[in-house]
Design an enzyme around this catalytic site. Structure first.
Site, PDB file in Angstrom:
ATOM      1  N   TYR A 122     -11.196  24.887  21.606  1.00 49.92           N
ATOM      2  CA  TYR A 122     -10.888  24.308  22.701  1.00 49.92           C
ATOM      3  C   TYR A 122     -10.343  22.891  22.898  1.00 49.92           C
ATOM      4  O   TYR A 122     -10.088  22.384  23.991  1.00 49.92           O
ATOM      5  CB  TYR A 122     -12.070  24.172  23.637  1.00 49.92           C
ATOM      6  CG  TYR A 122     -12.763  25.781  23.916  1.00 49.92           C
ATOM      7  CD1 TYR A 122     -12.196  26.647  24.610  1.00 49.92           C
ATOM      8  CD2 TYR A 122     -13.928  26.036  23.053  1.00 49.92           C
ATOM      9  CE1 TYR A 122     -13.021  27.644  24.892  1.00 49.92           C
ATOM     10  CE2 TYR A 122     -14.447  27.369  23.212  1.00 49.92           C
ATOM     11  CZ  TYR A 122     -13.962  28.274  24.146  1.00 49.92           C
ATOM     12  OH  TYR A 122     -14.518  29.351  24.378  1.00 49.92           O
TER      13      TYR A 122
ATOM     14  N   HIS B 229      -8.324  -2.807   8.273  1.00 52.49           N
ATOM     15  CA  HIS B 229      -9.501  -3.320   7.861  1.00 52.49           C
ATOM     16  C   HIS B 229     -10.373  -3.747   8.820  1.00 52.49           C
ATOM     17  O   HIS B 229     -10.999  -4.659   8.972  1.00 52.49           O
ATOM     18  CB  HIS B 229      -8.762  -4.528   7.197  1.00 52.49           C
ATOM     19  CG  HIS B 229      -7.886  -4.598   6.184  1.00 52.49           C
ATOM     20  ND1 HIS B 229      -7.355  -5.826   5.409  1.00 52.49           N
ATOM     21  CD2 HIS B 229      -7.497  -3.465   5.345  1.00 52.49           C
ATOM     22  CE1 HIS B 229      -6.719  -5.332   4.413  1.00 52.49           C
ATOM     23  NE2 HIS B 229      -6.565  -3.888   4.185  1.00 52.49           N
TER      24      HIS B 229
ATOM     25  N   GLU C  34       0.626  -1.094  -0.084  1.00 53.13           N
ATOM     26  CA  GLU C  34      -0.082   0.003  -0.082  1.00 53.13           C
ATOM     27  C   GLU C  34       0.916   1.187  -0.003  1.00 53.13           C
ATOM     28  O   GLU C  34       0.368   2.389   0.123  1.00 53.13           O
ATOM     29  CB  GLU C  34      -0.829  -0.068   1.269  1.00 53.13           C
ATOM     30  CG  GLU C  34      -1.936  -1.055   1.295  1.00 53.13           C
ATOM     31  CD  GLU C  34      -3.000  -0.887   0.203  1.00 53.13           C
ATOM     32  OE1 GLU C  34      -3.022  -0.087  -0.572  1.00 53.13           O
ATOM     33  OE2 GLU C  34      -4.067  -1.606   0.364  1.00 53.13           O
TER      34      GLU C  34
END
Length: 224
Positions: free
Chosen positions: A220, A105, A85
């Site tokens: 915040y 996954h 990947e």
């Protein structure tokens, strides 16, 4: 130094970050977000991207197994092959200010990726990912096509779903990226649970309600 350039990575920084990458990968397995070696983790140190290798169980990785590539994908560190990947990770680093990426996954998020084009606004924690989470169209894993789909889904966001595949989140730290992964999986689980009740339809937040949370988040800190 030109704008956008980073200082070279120091060896100590490489070692510390690799240890964090491995710890995060192991955490994703322990938390049930990945099975086996599915999913992957990376972090950027200077112009080096440290990434989990392809096909190696995370519990077998040690300090000497670091895998690093430059932003063009050339391997500059280690003997193990980078994750398949890699194109998706590098595309995100080149297009954003991300310093860490977590790809999983996860079961509930992957299930939701097959049902919708955008995660329904079931909870205000969507603001922590920049707004409604999009689903990137399906493409074969490891391809430039998937990387391009992912970048479009991430536009203005710090996380997305990948259709019939999983999740990807990024952040300034591995902890931040991992927290977004966990929150995304939790939101998907909540929506699936609520929408499975016969005869009932989950109440969803409006974009205006989410914008209120996003404004408070910017002023915040993390919604909670």
């Amino acid at each position: 130094m030109k704008t956008g350039e980073r200082t070279p990575a120091a060896p100590d920084d490489i070692s510390r970050t690799w240890a964090d990458v491995v710890a995060t990968a192991r955490r994703s397995t322990a938390d049930g977000l990945v099975v086996g070696t599915s999913g992957n983790v990376s972090a950027r140190v200077g112009d080096v991207v440290l990434v989990t290798p392809s096909g190696v169980p995370y519990d077998r990785l040690g300090p000497g197994d670091a895998v690093g590539v430059d932003l063009a994908g050339r391997q500059v560190l280690g003997e193990l092959a980078p994750t398949s990947e890699l194109p998706m990770h590098l595309a995100v680093y080149r297009a954003t200010d991300a310093a860490a990426i977590v790809h999983t996954h996860a079961v509930h998020a992957t299930a939701v990726s097959t049902l919708v084009d955008e995660v329904p606004l079931i909870h205000y924690m969507a603001a922590a990912l920049g707004g409604p989470v999009r689903v990137a169209p399906y493409a074969l894993y490891g391809t430039d096509e998937l990387a391009a789909h992912t970048l479009r889904a991430l536009d203005g966001r710090t996380g997305c779903l990948l259709r019939n595949h999983g999740t990807l989140t990024h952040g300034a730290t591995l902890d931040a990226a991992y927290d977004r992964t966990a929150q995304l999986e939790w939101m998907c689980r909540v929506w699936l649970t609520a929408s499975s009740v016969p005869g009932r339809t989950p109440a969803l937040l409006s974009p205006d309600r989410l914008a209120e949370v996003a404004a408070k988040y910017r002023g915040y800190g993390q919604p909670g």
